[in-house]
Design a protein around this motif. Sequence first.
Motif, mmCIF file in Angstrom:
data_model
loop_
_atom_site.group_PDB
_atom_site.id
_atom_site.type_symbol
_atom_site.label_atom_id
_atom_site.label_comp_id
_atom_site.label_asym_id
_atom_site.label_seq_id
_atom_site.Cartn_x
_atom_site.Cartn_y
_atom_site.Cartn_z
ATOM 1 N N ILE A 47 8.357 -9.250 7.912
ATOM 2 C CA ILE A 47 9.334 -8.908 6.862
ATOM 3 C C ILE A 47 9.576 -7.393 6.845
ATOM 4 N N SER A 48 8.486 -6.636 6.943
ATOM 5 C CA SER A 48 8.612 -5.170 6.949
ATOM 6 C C SER A 48 9.448 -4.716 8.138
ATOM 7 N N ASP A 49 9.240 -5.366 9.286
ATOM 8 C CA ASP A 49 10.005 -5.031 10.492
ATOM 9 C C ASP A 49 11.503 -5.235 10.266
ATOM 10 N N TYR A 50 11.832 -6.364 9.644
ATOM 11 C CA TYR A 50 13.251 -6.628 9.345
ATOM 12 C C TYR A 50 13.791 -5.528 8.432
ATOM 13 N N LEU A 51 12.984 -5.122 7.463
ATOM 14 C CA LEU A 51 13.455 -4.110 6.521
ATOM 15 C C LEU A 51 13.656 -2.765 7.217
ATOM 16 N N TYR A 52 12.720 -2.409 8.110
ATOM 17 C CA TYR A 52 12.880 -1.168 8.889
ATOM 18 C C TYR A 52 14.188 -1.182 9.661
ATOM 19 N N LYS A 53 14.499 -2.384 10.196
ATOM 20 C CA LYS A 53 15.702 -2.494 11.034
ATOM 21 C C LYS A 53 16.959 -2.766 10.202
ATOM 22 N N HIS A 54 16.793 -2.717 8.882
ATOM 23 C CA HIS A 54 17.907 -2.983 7.950
ATOM 24 C C HIS A 54 18.534 -4.347 8.184
ATOM 25 N N ASP A 104 16.812 -1.390 -1.183
ATOM 26 C CA ASP A 104 16.857 0.049 -0.921
ATOM 27 C C ASP A 104 16.345 0.374 0.466
ATOM 28 N N LEU A 105 16.453 1.662 0.834
ATOM 29 C CA LEU A 105 15.881 2.101 2.116
ATOM 30 C C LEU A 105 14.369 1.938 2.083
ATOM 31 N N PHE A 106 13.784 1.756 3.252
ATOM 32 C CA PHE A 106 12.395 1.331 3.344
ATOM 33 C C PHE A 106 11.521 2.452 3.932
ATOM 34 N N THR A 107 10.316 2.679 3.366
ATOM 35 C CA THR A 107 9.445 3.723 3.906
ATOM 36 C C THR A 107 8.085 3.147 4.284
ATOM 37 N N ILE A 108 7.278 3.970 4.953
ATOM 38 C CA ILE A 108 5.966 3.538 5.450
ATOM 39 C C ILE A 108 5.053 3.044 4.325
ATOM 40 N N PHE A 109 5.104 3.731 3.167
ATOM 41 C CA PHE A 109 4.197 3.334 2.092
ATOM 42 C C PHE A 109 4.627 2.031 1.455
ATOM 43 N N GLU A 110 5.914 1.769 1.525
ATOM 44 C CA GLU A 110 6.376 0.488 0.994
ATOM 45 C C GLU A 110 5.890 -0.647 1.879
ATOM 46 N N GLU A 111 5.750 -0.404 3.182
ATOM 47 C CA GLU A 111 5.205 -1.449 4.060
ATOM 48 C C GLU A 111 3.791 -1.802 3.599
ATOM 49 N N LYS A 112 2.998 -0.781 3.289
ATOM 50 C CA LYS A 112 1.618 -1.039 2.844
ATOM 51 C C LYS A 112 1.613 -1.857 1.551
ATOM 52 N N GLU A 113 2.582 -1.565 0.679
ATOM 53 C CA GLU A 113 2.659 -2.323 -0.580
ATOM 54 C C GLU A 113 3.005 -3.781 -0.308
ATOM 55 N N GLY A 180 -10.041 -8.341 -0.071
ATOM 56 C CA GLY A 180 -10.433 -7.582 1.107
ATOM 57 C C GLY A 180 -9.236 -6.770 1.567
ATOM 58 N N TYR A 181 -9.460 -5.861 2.521
ATOM 59 C CA TYR A 181 -8.393 -5.187 3.263
ATOM 60 C C TYR A 181 -7.657 -4.100 2.495
ATOM 61 N N ILE A 182 -7.331 -4.328 1.215
ATOM 62 C CA ILE A 182 -6.437 -3.381 0.539
ATOM 63 C C ILE A 182 -7.219 -2.296 -0.207
ATOM 64 N N CYS A 183 -6.575 -1.143 -0.336
ATOM 65 C CA CYS A 183 -7.222 -0.007 -1.015
ATOM 66 C C CYS A 183 -6.140 0.973 -1.452
ATOM 67 N N ARG A 184 -6.576 2.060 -2.017
ATOM 68 C CA ARG A 184 -5.649 3.177 -2.272
ATOM 69 C C ARG A 184 -6.109 4.374 -1.452
ATOM 70 N N GLU A 189 -1.860 6.158 -3.470
ATOM 71 C CA GLU A 189 -0.881 5.184 -2.956
ATOM 72 C C GLU A 189 -1.599 3.958 -2.383
ATOM 73 N N ILE A 190 -0.892 2.809 -2.403
ATOM 74 C CA ILE A 190 -1.482 1.584 -1.851
ATOM 75 C C ILE A 190 -1.594 1.732 -0.339
ATOM 76 N N ASP A 191 -2.764 1.370 0.177
ATOM 77 C CA ASP A 191 -3.037 1.526 1.608
ATOM 78 C C ASP A 191 -3.877 0.336 2.052
ATOM 79 N N ASN A 192 -4.346 0.348 3.287
ATOM 80 C CA ASN A 192 -5.243 -0.731 3.733
ATOM 81 C C ASN A 192 -6.237 -0.211 4.756
ATOM 82 N N LEU A 193 -7.227 -1.071 5.050
ATOM 83 C CA LEU A 193 -8.324 -0.672 5.945
ATOM 84 C C LEU A 193 -8.074 -1.163 7.371
#
Length: 440
Positions: A47-54, A104-113, A180-184, A189-193
């Motif tokens: 899904i994130s890939d599609y968003l990056y590619k608009h 909206d336009l998509f950024t790297i941190f939104e992918e993590k979210e 599991g996996y998720i962190c700040r 900001e929301i991030d992951n391991l």
Amino acid sequence: MKVLKFGGTSVGSAERIKNVAKLVVERGKNIVVLSAMSGTTNTLVEISDYLYKHNIDGAKETINILENKYFATIHDLFSAEADREAATTEIKACFNYIRSFTKDLFTIFEEKEILAQGELMSTALMNIYMHSIGVKSVIIPALDYVRTDKNGEPDTQYIKQKLTALLEKYADAEVFITQGYICRNAYGEIDNLQRGGSDYSASLIGAAICAEEIEIWTDIDGMHNNDPRFVEGTTPVDELHFEEAAELAYFGAKILHPTCVLPAKLNNIPVRLLNTMCPEAKGTLIHNTSGKGTIKAIAAKDNITAIKIKSGRMLLAYGFLRKVFEIFETYKTPIDMIATSEVGVSVTIDSEKNLDPILDDLKKFGTVTIDRDMVIICVVGDLEWHNTGIEALALEAIKEVPVRMISYGGSNYNVSFLVKKEDKVRTLNLLSDHIFKKTK
Ligand code: ADP
Ligand code: ASP
Ligand code: MG
């Protein structure tokens, strides 16, 4: 208290969630760490890939398909209307949040979210299911206590402090559930391991509470003596030393994320690998001791590039290796294997991200050649050098395979061979046939 981590397949359907809940309840008051349901994180990446590619239509379609899978799971998991409604509300909130990014336009941190939604959904479903069977479970949100520092490393002090406070706050709970996996990150900001990082979460949590044990529940009965995806008839290993487990995890044994070993090892917390589909199986116990003088298991790490630097100037010279290593350091590229001779050095790397500038810089010191698409085959066990014949056994097994590099003596726990990608499966099988059949 123990930490019980369940991977994606273990919570991959309504049926499996019910099984896990039963297992968890039988084990009493522990911290349960959950991954996203299997396939979810991959779909969220898509899904994130599609968003990056608009490609908004692609994103919306994939979101709808995933959402429908969750609705079907809710239908199978709950029979009471109130529970179905509660679960549907939680799941809809996550999907509406994901959908908000299609505007909206998509950024790297939104992918993590977006990626974080997988674990948020699996834990929400488990918690509502627990309540539906009368268990007083509580969600301890990972985003409230798992944090990394400015170097991207887990902030262990913060995790310990925050988690302890949260556990005290919900002291009456019968089971704690966390993601599991998720962190700040250090900036909140929301991030992951990293992918597969729920094992790391379990180990960090285990270390933070000085757990009695960390149990990694998955779809196989422990660490097998070879990769079951490529070798038939593999068998589980009863016990491994932390170092042996670390070597296997780093060199491709997918059952355990490589980062998972260190926090457990530093705090001397045993890690047990167990099978959700067969809970009575013994599994593998990873701790500070293990059988002496034997080969325990074999693993393979793909996508390796070997680089050879040949130089007349290396002959009788010192400082050559330092200059070579500094180049890899400059480009933040870790080296896995090394072999040296009087006129050259070969190293392997598992990322070609900075290959071009690395090669450019290396060419200042000698003639550089590379071999791509190689695989490291790692033979792991108690291979302390006074035990004679162990390396010979491995070499004898693969005498018909062309070997590009050999590494032994870096630790007491492994001997590694670099072979071509097309020889990987044959090499793994030859080693299993020769080593495990002979030593039985
Ligand atoms: P989870 O989703 O529970 O984290 P993973 O898929 O990450 O599970 O890890 C379990 C898988 O690891 C197994 O299904 C198996 O195919 C794979 N695997 C690779 N090497 C080994 C090994 N040496 N022993 C056991 N499993 C292994
Ligand atoms: N859900 C994450 C992934 O698929 C983390 C994990 O399963 O460990 O990578
Ligand atoms: Mg895993």
